[in-house]
Structure formats: structure tokens, C-alpha cells
Write an enzyme that holds these catalytic residues in place. Structure first.
Site, short mmCIF file in Angstrom:
data_model
loop_
_atom_site.label_atom_id
_atom_site.label_comp_id
_atom_site.label_asym_id
_atom_site.label_seq_id
_atom_site.Cartn_x
_atom_site.Cartn_y
_atom_site.Cartn_z
N CYS A 99 0.88 -1.17 0.00
CA CYS A 99 0.00 0.00 0.00
C CYS A 99 0.91 1.21 0.00
O CYS A 99 1.51 1.54 1.02
CB CYS A 99 -0.91 0.00 1.23
N CYS A 102 -0.58 4.33 2.27
CA CYS A 102 -0.55 4.27 3.75
C CYS A 102 -0.12 2.88 4.15
O CYS A 102 1.05 2.53 3.99
CB CYS A 102 -1.89 4.68 4.35
N SER A 103 -1.04 2.08 4.68
CA SER A 103 -0.65 0.73 5.08
C SER A 103 -1.85 -0.21 5.04
O SER A 103 -2.01 -1.05 5.91
CB SER A 103 -0.04 0.75 6.49
N CYS A 104 -2.71 -0.07 4.02
CA CYS A 104 -3.88 -0.93 3.90
C CYS A 104 -3.45 -2.40 3.90
O CYS A 104 -2.51 -2.78 3.20
CB CYS A 104 -4.64 -0.62 2.62
#
Lengths: 193, 97
Positions: A99, A102-104
Site C-alpha cells: 500500500c 498508507c498501510s492498507c
């Protein structure tokens, strides 16, 4: 697990939660429930899903058609979670999930994302030089395999369905699940016997 | 707004070469590295509330979301021919190529 939060970020978090509570957007109980769901989630659920997909054609079909339903069938709590898409590796195509924004991450299924998944280094390099990243993970890819980087940017969360390695013929689903790691479900590793 | 997909699997699409960041506070789910790039629709993924509105607690009409596939090396002028990157992109960022 995430890096331990600093005092400053905890103070900010408390202010944010207080502001959201004041506006009636979220309650402490809802946050606690969400944390409990993530705490219960574990890569072991993903591993069992993959092992079953390798051994049960009907479950494989469900997994490819409706990831959330397939996860719930194995005991994951997917209520309120984003859609779950499954990316099937083949001898000619390997998927790597990142991702960049962000950090999905499929938290409802796999739990908290590992620290490296959230790092700037992984997020910027996976999309630009995936072969180098994979080689550093000990997962070098042959030239005739397409690397397909999947940038998880919106309303789906993605899980890789790795290939079943040779030498596992006749194994039970439980034994198969034991060689499927979190990293293989993200695509930085592959199951090995 | 209709949420029927405008693009079918296989359609060639260009990501708008738009940089709303220059216009003030905004929230964008289209990675910078594909803006202005041409790719191919893999499939529509369904319609979801537009995150660019959700981020500001505005009414968020549902927008069609697609999986769009790009050749990876041209994006960075490096890499291996045949490698690809697949990105979720909302319809209002796409135009016919």
C-alpha cells in the site's frame, strides 16, 4: 506488530479519540470491539484458507469469488471489514501486495500489519524495484515469471493465494497450513517444504 | 450519478494528469506515479463512497472503482519488461485512452 507509540503520538491519539467521541462519531466501546477483532485475527486463519483452497475445489471457487465469505467460513470476523480480494499466483505470475499511500492490509483476516509493511522503504521500493525487494527477502523470481505488484489503494484488501509447492502430495490441510506464512500471504515469500 | 461501470474489462484508459494538491487541502487515492499514465482496465470492483469526500465528512456519492493494470518499467524507466503494477482507481480519475 507496530513500533511502540511515542508519548507524543499517544497524546495526539487521546485528543483525536476525545474529539471523535464528543462529536458522537465513535465510542470507546466500538474502539475496544475493533481492537478485539484485530487481536483475534491471525495469519493462521489465512494459512488455513489457503490450505483448504489447495485441497477443496469448492472452497477454492468460493475463495476466488467472494473472499469475505471464504474468510468467514473459516472463522474470521469480517463484519464491517472491507472487501477481500484474492490474488492467485501461477507458474507465470507472482503477486506482491503493497500500500503505497498508507498501510492498507487485511487486518480483519491477518491481524496487525508487520512494521516493515508500513515502512517507507517497503512502500516505495516494492512498487519500483519489486525484483530487488523479493531477492532481499530470499524470494528471487525467474525471468519468465511476471511480477504483478498490487498497490492496495482503496476499498479492497488483498491476500495472495500462493502456489502449492512440490513435495506436499498427500499432505493434510493441517500440515499444509503449517508451511504457509504471513509473508507468503503478502507475497514477499513463497511456501517451502 | 449512475454507478454503472463506464469502462469494460480490457478498456484502455489514461489516468488524469491532475495534481489537486496544488489547489489546497485534499485527499487523493490515486498514486502520483500513475497520473498521466495509460493502462488497461482489469475489471470493475464495484461502487464505493468517494474517499475524497469522506475524508472531509462531506456527502460522498458512490463512484465506480476499477482494477487498472500498468506496465511497470515505463513508469520508472527501469525494471523488467512484462512486469506490471495493478492499482485500484476511481472512475472520475480515468479517461478513454
Amino acid at each position: 506488530m507496530a513500533a511502540p507509540p511515542s508519548g507524543a503520538s499517544l497524546a495526539l491519539l487521546e485528543k483525536l479519540v476525545a474529539a471523535l467521541s464528543t462529536k458522537g462519531l465513535v465510542t470507546e466501546a466500538e474502539i475496544t470491539e475493533r481492537q478485539a477483532i484485530t487481536d483475534r485475527a491471525s495469519p493462521e486463519i489465512g494459512a488455513r484458507m489457503v490450505a483448504r483452497a489447495w485441497t477443496d475445489p469448492e472452497y477454492y471457487a468460493l475463495l476466488m469469488r467472494d473472499g469475505k465469505a471464504a474468510a468467514e467460513a473459516m472463522g474470521a470476523s469480517m463484519a464491517g471489514a472491507p472487501e477481500l480480494g484474492v490474488l492467485e499466483n501461477t507458474p507465470k505470475q507472482h503477486h506482491l501486495v503493497v500500500c503505497t499511500l498508507c498501510s492498507c492490509y487485511p487486518r480483519a483476516l491477518l491481524g496487525y500489519p508487520p512494521g516493515w509493511y508500513k515502512s517507507f522503504a517497503y512502500r516505495s521500493r516494492a512498487v519500483r524495484e519489486p525484483r530487488a525487494v523479493l531477492a532481499e527477502w530470499g524470494t528471487p523470481m525467474a525471468d519468465d515469471v511476471e511480477i504483478r505488484v498490487v498497490d492496495s489503494t482503496a476499498d479492497y484488501r488483498w491476500m495472495v493465494l500462493p502456489m502449492r509447492p512440490a513435495g506436499t502430495e498427500g499432505w493434510s490441510a493441517e500440515k499444509l497450513a503449517s508451511i504457509i506464512t504471513r509473508d507468503a500471504l503478502v507475497g514477499v515469500a513463497v511456501p517451502r517444504v | 450519478m449512475s454507478t454503472d461501470p463506464r469502462f469494460a474489462p480490457g478498456a484502455r484508459v489514461r489516468v488524469k494528469d491532475d495534481w489537486p494538491e496544488t489547489r489546497g487541502p485534499c485527499h487523493i487515492r490515486t498514486p502520483h506515479y500513475v497520473r498521466g499514465r495509460t493502462g488497461q482496465v482489469v475489471r470493475p470492483l464495484g461502487a464505493f463512497p468517494n474517499p475524497e469526500d469522506l475524508a472531509f465528512a462531506r456527502p460522498a456519492p458512490r463512484r465506480q472503482l476499477y482494477h487498472v493494470l500498468f506496465e511497470q518499467p515505463p513508469i520508472w524507466d527501469e525494471g523488467k519488461a512484462g512486469d506490471t503494477v495493478m492499482v485500484e482507481i476511481f472512475e472520475h480519475w480515468l479517461e478513454e485512452a
